[in-house]
Design a protein around this motif. Structure first.
Motif, PDB file in Angstrom:
ATOM      1  N   GLN A  71       0.827  -0.826   0.020  1.00 34.70           N
ATOM      2  CA  GLN A  71       0.475   0.216   0.127  1.00 34.70           C
ATOM      3  C   GLN A  71       0.411   1.352   0.130  1.00 34.70           C
ATOM      4  O   GLN A  71       0.946   2.178  -0.961  1.00 34.70           O
ATOM      5  CB  GLN A  71      -1.001   0.300   1.692  1.00 34.70           C
ATOM      6  N   LEU A  80       1.739   1.547  -3.849  1.00 40.15           N
ATOM      7  CA  LEU A  80       1.556   2.221  -4.335  1.00 40.15           C
ATOM      8  C   LEU A  80       0.832   3.858  -4.357  1.00 40.15           C
ATOM      9  O   LEU A  80       1.091   4.409  -4.981  1.00 40.15           O
ATOM     10  CB  LEU A  80      -0.136   1.348  -3.975  1.00 40.15           C
ATOM     11  N   LYS A  81       0.914   4.321  -2.866  1.00 37.90           N
ATOM     12  CA  LYS A  81       1.228   6.152  -2.868  1.00 37.90           C
ATOM     13  C   LYS A  81       1.958   6.495  -3.211  1.00 37.90           C
ATOM     14  O   LYS A  81       1.948   7.719  -3.566  1.00 37.90           O
ATOM     15  CB  LYS A  81       0.394   6.172  -1.133  1.00 37.90           C
ATOM     16  N   GLN A 130       4.240   5.902  -5.985  1.00 34.35           N
ATOM     17  CA  GLN A 130       4.104   5.428  -6.593  1.00 34.35           C
ATOM     18  C   GLN A 130       2.375   6.781  -7.584  1.00 34.35           C
ATOM     19  O   GLN A 130       2.734   6.258  -8.597  1.00 34.35           O
ATOM     20  CB  GLN A 130       3.510   4.603  -7.901  1.00 34.35           C
ATOM     21  N   PHE A 151      -1.235   6.232  -6.997  1.00 34.69           N
ATOM     22  CA  PHE A 151      -1.379   5.115  -7.645  1.00 34.69           C
ATOM     23  C   PHE A 151      -2.693   4.906  -6.644  1.00 34.69           C
ATOM     24  O   PHE A 151      -2.666   4.764  -5.653  1.00 34.69           O
ATOM     25  CB  PHE A 151      -1.331   3.924  -7.378  1.00 34.69           C
ATOM     26  N   TYR A 201      -5.681   0.055  -5.994  1.00 34.25           N
ATOM     27  CA  TYR A 201      -4.797  -0.978  -6.611  1.00 34.25           C
ATOM     28  C   TYR A 201      -5.184  -1.129  -7.877  1.00 34.25           C
ATOM     29  O   TYR A 201      -4.518  -1.786  -8.486  1.00 34.25           O
ATOM     30  CB  TYR A 201      -5.708  -2.380  -5.562  1.00 34.25           C
ATOM     31  N   SER A 224      -6.426   0.800 -10.234  1.00 34.14           N
ATOM     32  CA  SER A 224      -5.556   1.964 -11.372  1.00 34.14           C
ATOM     33  C   SER A 224      -3.584   1.163 -11.515  1.00 34.14           C
ATOM     34  O   SER A 224      -3.790   0.845 -12.533  1.00 34.14           O
ATOM     35  CB  SER A 224      -5.096   3.262 -10.538  1.00 34.14           C
ATOM     36  N   TYR A 225      -3.388   0.401 -10.482  1.00 32.09           N
ATOM     37  CA  TYR A 225      -2.384   0.338 -10.928  1.00 32.09           C
ATOM     38  C   TYR A 225      -2.030  -0.970 -11.737  1.00 32.09           C
ATOM     39  O   TYR A 225      -1.511  -1.325 -12.214  1.00 32.09           O
ATOM     40  CB  TYR A 225      -1.817  -0.454  -9.081  1.00 32.09           C
ATOM     41  N   ALA A 257      -1.976   0.261 -14.663  1.00 32.10           N
ATOM     42  CA  ALA A 257      -1.037   0.710 -15.300  1.00 32.10           C
ATOM     43  C   ALA A 257      -0.232  -0.456 -16.079  1.00 32.10           C
ATOM     44  O   ALA A 257       0.853  -0.154 -16.671  1.00 32.10           O
ATOM     45  CB  ALA A 257      -0.925   1.634 -14.283  1.00 32.10           C
ATOM     46  N   LYS A 258       0.266  -1.344 -14.768  1.00 33.71           N
ATOM     47  CA  LYS A 258       0.853  -2.368 -15.374  1.00 33.71           C
ATOM     48  C   LYS A 258       0.602  -3.614 -16.095  1.00 33.71           C
ATOM     49  O   LYS A 258       1.101  -3.746 -17.200  1.00 33.71           O
ATOM     50  CB  LYS A 258       0.566  -3.278 -14.095  1.00 33.71           C
TER      51      LYS A 258
END
Length: 424
Positions: free
Chosen positions: A130, A133-134, A136, A138, A141, A143-144, A147-148
């Motif tokens: 987590q 994610l913050k 980067q 995002f 999850y 949205s991550y 992007a991946k």
């Protein structure tokens, strides 16, 4: 979650496994308490029985005769020995339950500790994930993940862009070449050429559609051909494997065509059956004065019709002849049956280890023996009683009374049957 971290499903499975082990530990603890309570109860009963024995002895010594006191003491000592043996067995069982309880308790504690470590590790990895994610930028999850996926598709997009640039360069080159070729020329009337071009374009489109259809059919046919080749190859190997397994199955189950119907179970039983016959013949030869012995019928002599394998024959030592066991007379059948029973008892005790057969009862059959054969059978049983413990004979033959020391005589009267001991 990060790579290598346990998922929710694994955590749930670990929890279920922990609950199962906890229930097993609870069940073992209940069994332990129950066995402990039974052991305490047996100890109390044993003490009470010993007290009653001594009380009975003190009260009866005054008036009981010497032989009666001796018989009762032997009976009470037998009961005391049996209770001691039962107490030792229960104590051993309690020790096994205690050891099993300790083992499973330690295993459960180890698994609970491992589960706690996995939970802590999952929480730490979840926090790190987590935080990543913050860091980067995002928000969620999802949205991550998007992007991946976009990053993973970057190579395909780059390839398509390169193809597009190549086509653009080709069109640009052709355009420049056509401009140079048409410089200073006037446009010609192209109506007829346009019609030819449209006709050729339509024909080309039709041919292209046909080619695409044929190509698709060819691809499907090629895939079908490859699958058929694979299936045929698998079929050959499976057929060969099936023939081998089927042959083994028929052999093990006694269903092989053209041979004796002897299944694997009977084949293994023949080994122990021969051991029992060998042990039985040691006594049968004495009962019959080395006249005949028993033998297991050889496989080559078995019938190929129906199941076979545990057939008995009688081998005469005098005239070297073999005949079926069904041809024995009544007295000979009784001696053969008694020998087989004794041989079975010997093999069971030798192979089972802790099993001890200390008591045997023989019901009838002595009436079909002559005096010599009956004396030999009684001698065998008396010797067996000296080795094993107790041999009981149930019979109405009067000639046996003089050869049996302890007798439980049952007499029938108008008021019913009565039994009493006769000690000689």
């Amino acid at each position: 979650v990060l790579d290598g971290a346990p998922g929710q499903k694994e955590v749930e499975q670990a929890k279920v496994k922990r609950d199962k082990k906890e229930k097993e530990r609870s069940d073992i603890q209940e069994q332990f308490q129950e066995c402990k309570s039974n052991l305490q109860s047996e100890k109390g009963s044993l003490k009470e029985a010993i007290g009653e024995i001594w009380n009975d002895l003190d009260a009866s010594e005054v008036w009981m005769e010497e032989e009666q006191v001796k018989g009762k003491l032997q009976k009470l000592e037998l009961e005391l020995r049996q209770k001691k043996e039962d107490f030792q067995k229960r104590e051993k069982h309690l020790q096994r339950l205690v050891e099993e309880f300790k083992h499973k308790s330690g295993l459960l504690e180890s698994q609970e500790k491992q589960l706690q470590e996995l939970n802590i590790k999952q929480e730490e990895q979840e926090k790190d994930f987590q935080a990543g994610l913050k860091e980067q930028k995002f928000s969620t999850y999802a949205s991550y993940v998007r992007a991946k996926e976009w990053i993973n598709g970057r190579g395909e997009r780059k390839r398509r862009l390169s193809e597009y640039d190549a086509r653009c360069l080709e069109v640009k080159t052709r355009h420049e070449m056509l401009c140079q070729q048409s410089a200073g020329k006037e446009p010609a009337e192209l109506t007829e050429e346009k019609e030819k071009l449209e006709a050729l374009t339509a024909s080309q489109k039709n041919q292209r559609e046909k080619w695409i259809s044929l190509y698709s059919k060819n691809q499907r046919n090629e895939e079908a051909r490859m699958k058929l080749e694979k299936y045929f190859g698998d079929k050959e190997s499976l057929t060969a494997e099936y023939e081998m397994v089927n042959n083994l199955s028929c052999t093990a189950n006694g269903n092989l065509s053209g041979s004796v119907k002897l299944d694997f179970e009977t084949y293994v039983q023949r080994k122990y059956f021969k051991q029992i016959i060998q042990a039985a013949n040691r006594r049968l030869s004495k009962m019959t004065s080395n006249e005949f012995i028993l033998q297991c019928r050889e496989i080559k002599d078995l019938s190929s019709q129906g199941q076979a394998g545990l057939d008995l024959d009688v081998y005469h030592l005098v005239n070297d002849s073999v005949r079926d066991v069904k041809t024995l007379s009544g007295g000979e059948s009784f001696m053969a049956s008694l020998s087989m029973a004794l041989g079975l008892a010997d093999i069971v005790q030798n192979t089972a280890g802790a099993i001890s057969l200390e008591t045997m009862f023989v019901d009838e059959g002595f009436g079909s023996l002559d005096d010599v054969a009956r004396d030999r059978a009684i001698q065998i049983l008396q010797k067996l009683a000296g080795e094993k413990g107790l041999v009981g004979i149930i019979s109405h033959v009067n000639e046996l009374k003089s050869q049996i020391e302890w007798q439980l005589v049952v007499k029938k009267t108008e008021r019913g049957s009565h039994a009493h001991w006769v000690l000689e």
